[in-house]
Design an enzyme around this catalytic site. Sequence first.
Site, short mmCIF file in Angstrom:
data_model
loop_
_atom_site.label_atom_id
_atom_site.label_comp_id
_atom_site.label_asym_id
_atom_site.label_seq_id
_atom_site.Cartn_x
_atom_site.Cartn_y
_atom_site.Cartn_z
CG ASP A 118 -5.71 2.23 5.27
OD1 ASP A 118 -5.74 1.93 6.48
OD2 ASP A 118 -5.07 1.57 4.42
N GLY A 119 -8.78 5.74 4.88
CA GLY A 119 -9.18 7.11 4.58
C GLY A 119 -9.49 7.90 5.84
CG ASN A 166 -1.42 7.05 2.16
OD1 ASN A 166 -0.57 6.57 2.89
ND2 ASN A 166 -2.55 6.44 1.89
CG ASP A 192 -4.65 9.42 -18.25
OD1 ASP A 192 -4.53 10.07 -19.30
OD2 ASP A 192 -5.32 8.37 -18.17
CE1 TYR A 204 -4.49 6.22 -8.83
CE2 TYR A 204 -4.35 8.51 -8.12
CZ TYR A 204 -4.69 7.57 -9.06
OH TYR A 204 -5.23 7.98 -10.25
CB SER A 205 2.18 4.83 -5.61
OG SER A 205 3.35 4.43 -6.29
CG LEU A 206 0.23 -1.63 -4.84
CD1 LEU A 206 1.64 -2.18 -5.04
CD2 LEU A 206 -0.38 -2.21 -3.56
CB SER A 207 -3.72 1.24 -8.06
OG SER A 207 -3.66 2.63 -8.28
#
Length: 292
Positions: free
Chosen positions: A75-76, A148, A177, A190-193
């Site tokens: 994905d990156g 994303n 943070d 990232y949001s999911l994590s």
Amino acid sequence: MIIAIYGRSLAKEAVPELKELFSSLARFDAGVMIFTPFKKFLVDTLHFDLPACAEFDSAAQVKMHADLMLSLGGDGTFLESVAYVEESCIPVVGINFGRLGFLAHIASGNIGEAIEQLFTNQYRVEARSMLSVTMPNNPFNPFPFGLNDFSLQKNGSSMITVNAYINNEFLCTYWADGLIVSTPTGSTAYSLSVGGPIVSPNTSAMLISPIAPHHLTVRPLLIPDNSVLRLEASGRDESVTVSLDSHSYTIPAPVSIEVAIAPFKVGVVILDGTSYYKTLRGKLMWGADSRN
């Protein structure tokens, strides 16, 4: 059809799949142009016998010649390839040589079948929204857009303070943070994590997700995609880290940043027989239960 191929690096075990890719493209008489550093990697590192093809190292070259962008990696890599199609509406298809693969959802072992589907029109193109980021001395220029997410994070041990405004109306002050602003496409990144919800990619919205907030009264928030979000960040360390998809920079603080939906969308290729919800089930084991 002219195919632009973007990649970074692949393991030597990928050589059989690469052979299948180029033989499939040759079978359909496709024109091929390949990202110059990736071509050098294939030849010099993998010692791959690459057929004669054109090269590109700028978005202008892709937009002038290509009909389709093929991303080889995870994905990156897919996110990086988007910067080479920009606002051109050239669709992007991802072959997954990485791990999870939400965007690069086609398994590398299915390359031959995937190329056949592309050349026999067995696919659709989904228009995905992009984020636009505006700030003084913008480090993301000349392409301050992301498919994303955008994140604003502390650069040291101390949390940061972020005053958030939606269409100039004060929302709240986050002590955290950091914050993540994502598109629906980025809701599985990232949001999911950090506990953000999964949002179907055709939803017209932006998602704000705090990172380790120092209060219990804030939660991820979905806002309309015609909103302009302003974030005013400050902290003890006098600097913050900003990230837009795969690019990250440290910038001085305090700083004021605006995030909105970009005026263009990116086309993501979805092959027939696949769907977003099928990907959820396959990649996240969505609803998996031994009782089913």
